[in-house]
Scaffold this motif. Structure first.
Motif, mmCIF file in Angstrom:
data_model
loop_
_atom_site.group_PDB
_atom_site.id
_atom_site.type_symbol
_atom_site.label_atom_id
_atom_site.label_comp_id
_atom_site.label_asym_id
_atom_site.label_seq_id
_atom_site.Cartn_x
_atom_site.Cartn_y
_atom_site.Cartn_z
ATOM 1 N N ARG A 1 0.864 -1.186 0.000
ATOM 2 C CA ARG A 1 0.000 0.000 0.000
ATOM 3 C C ARG A 1 0.892 1.225 0.000
ATOM 4 O O ARG A 1 1.965 1.217 0.601
ATOM 5 N N GLU A 2 0.399 2.301 -0.646
ATOM 6 C CA GLU A 2 1.214 3.510 -0.732
ATOM 7 C C GLU A 2 0.319 4.742 -0.852
ATOM 8 O O GLU A 2 -0.693 4.721 -1.549
ATOM 9 N N PHE A 3 0.695 5.797 -0.154
ATOM 10 C CA PHE A 3 0.043 7.105 -0.255
ATOM 11 C C PHE A 3 1.146 8.134 -0.382
ATOM 12 O O PHE A 3 2.070 8.173 0.433
ATOM 13 N N THR A 4 1.076 8.961 -1.417
ATOM 14 C CA THR A 4 2.090 9.969 -1.678
ATOM 15 C C THR A 4 1.407 11.275 -2.058
ATOM 16 O O THR A 4 0.465 11.258 -2.855
ATOM 17 N N LEU B 1 -4.850 13.594 6.390
ATOM 18 C CA LEU B 1 -4.979 12.670 5.263
ATOM 19 C C LEU B 1 -4.312 11.328 5.567
ATOM 20 O O LEU B 1 -4.806 10.279 5.133
ATOM 21 N N VAL B 2 -3.213 11.342 6.309
ATOM 22 C CA VAL B 2 -2.586 10.078 6.718
ATOM 23 C C VAL B 2 -3.541 9.296 7.618
ATOM 24 O O VAL B 2 -3.724 8.090 7.442
ATOM 25 N N SER B 3 -4.167 9.975 8.541
ATOM 26 C CA SER B 3 -5.123 9.306 9.427
ATOM 27 C C SER B 3 -6.291 8.717 8.628
ATOM 28 O O SER B 3 -6.703 7.578 8.862
ATOM 29 N N ASN C 1 -7.212 4.694 8.096
ATOM 30 C CA ASN C 1 -8.555 4.185 8.352
ATOM 31 C C ASN C 1 -9.061 3.409 7.135
ATOM 32 O O ASN C 1 -9.622 2.321 7.276
ATOM 33 N N ASP C 2 -8.836 3.947 5.931
ATOM 34 C CA ASP C 2 -9.234 3.252 4.700
ATOM 35 C C ASP C 2 -8.509 1.914 4.551
ATOM 36 O O ASP C 2 -9.048 0.981 3.963
ATOM 37 N N TRP C 3 -7.298 1.823 5.054
ATOM 38 C CA TRP C 3 -6.498 0.599 4.943
ATOM 39 C C TRP C 3 -6.840 -0.417 6.032
ATOM 40 O O TRP C 3 -6.213 -1.460 6.138
ATOM 41 N N GLY C 4 -7.806 -0.119 6.873
ATOM 42 C CA GLY C 4 -8.237 -1.082 7.879
ATOM 43 C C GLY C 4 -7.695 -0.830 9.268
ATOM 44 O O GLY C 4 -7.807 -1.695 10.134
ATOM 45 N N LEU D 1 5.280 13.965 1.205
ATOM 46 C CA LEU D 1 5.016 12.928 2.201
ATOM 47 C C LEU D 1 4.744 11.619 1.477
ATOM 48 O O LEU D 1 4.048 11.603 0.458
ATOM 49 N N GLN D 2 5.307 10.553 2.002
ATOM 50 C CA GLN D 2 5.033 9.218 1.467
ATOM 51 C C GLN D 2 4.806 8.267 2.634
ATOM 52 O O GLN D 2 5.621 8.192 3.558
ATOM 53 N N LEU D 3 3.686 7.557 2.585
ATOM 54 C CA LEU D 3 3.346 6.540 3.574
ATOM 55 C C LEU D 3 3.253 5.217 2.832
ATOM 56 O O LEU D 3 2.537 5.115 1.836
#
Length: 196
Positions: free
Chosen positions: A19-22, A38-40, A44-47, A82-84
């Motif tokens: 999974r990745e969010f950038t 947005l990270v939070s 939440n969307d990722w479970g 930012l990258q998660l």
């Protein structure tokens, strides 16, 4: 034990993220708040619900790293990135800014007990399983990163399956977050500083 950047300055190589969010954000306090929110939402969307330990911990780490990027890594006209990612049960948050000459120390100094600031990286070091600083390879700047292990070795990661949000969903969520940003709204003088 927490670690800083390895002596050779290179980060360990990782497998492709599951999974990745950038996203890029303005290098302002408002940009830092939006990144945290947005990270939070993405976690939440990722479970990992908002009240879960993983969500709360990563959101707090994100808040500290993005605030530092906006406060200490700010270069006029430049954003922070930012990258998660989630890879093999490990969450990694990376915040990249364009100021190379202001690098955090490998082990943050203890701050004065009366000081109102200076504890951000101490908090990151206490919460994260690992953290460090790396130079940007293609441009001036640095990346401050932190990792959090979501599972014990050998145990599967359990999470609910949620559809990946579309860019339209992300834009709508961003617009909603900006409208909900009470701290940045000008006060309405006709109502004595209160909103009707």
């Amino acid at each position: 034990m927490k670690s800083a950047t390895p002596p050779n300055g290179q980060m360990a190589q990782h497998s492709a993220p599951e999974r990745e969010f950038t996203m890029r954000f303005t290098s302002t306090p408002r940009g830092a708040r939006l990144a945290r929110r947005l990270v939070s939402h993405r976690l939440n969307d990722w479970g990992h619900p908002y009240t879960s330990t993983i969500n709360e911990t990563l959101t707090l780490i994100t808040a500290e790293l993005t605030t530092n990027a906006a406060r200490h890594g700010h270069v006029p006209g430049r954003d922070f990135h930012l990258q998660l990612t989630l890879t093999e049960g490990t969450f990694r948050i990376e915040v990249t800014d364009t100021r190379a000459e202001k690098r955090p120390q490998a082990s943050p100094p203890a701050s004065d007990s009366l000081s109102e600031s200076g504890r951000g990286l101490l908090l990151v070091a206490a919460l994260a399983d690992d953290w460090g600083v790396s130079p940007r390879t293609a441009a001036p700047g640095k990346t401050v990163w932190a990792e959090l292990h979501a599972q014990a070795k050998g145990q599967p990661l359990t999470h609910r399956v949620a559809p990946e949000p579309t860019y339209v969903d992300l834009l709508l969520a961003t617009a909603s977050l900006l409208r909900d940003d009470h701290e940045s709204r000008p006060e309405d003088a006709s109502h004595g500083g209160r909103r009707p």
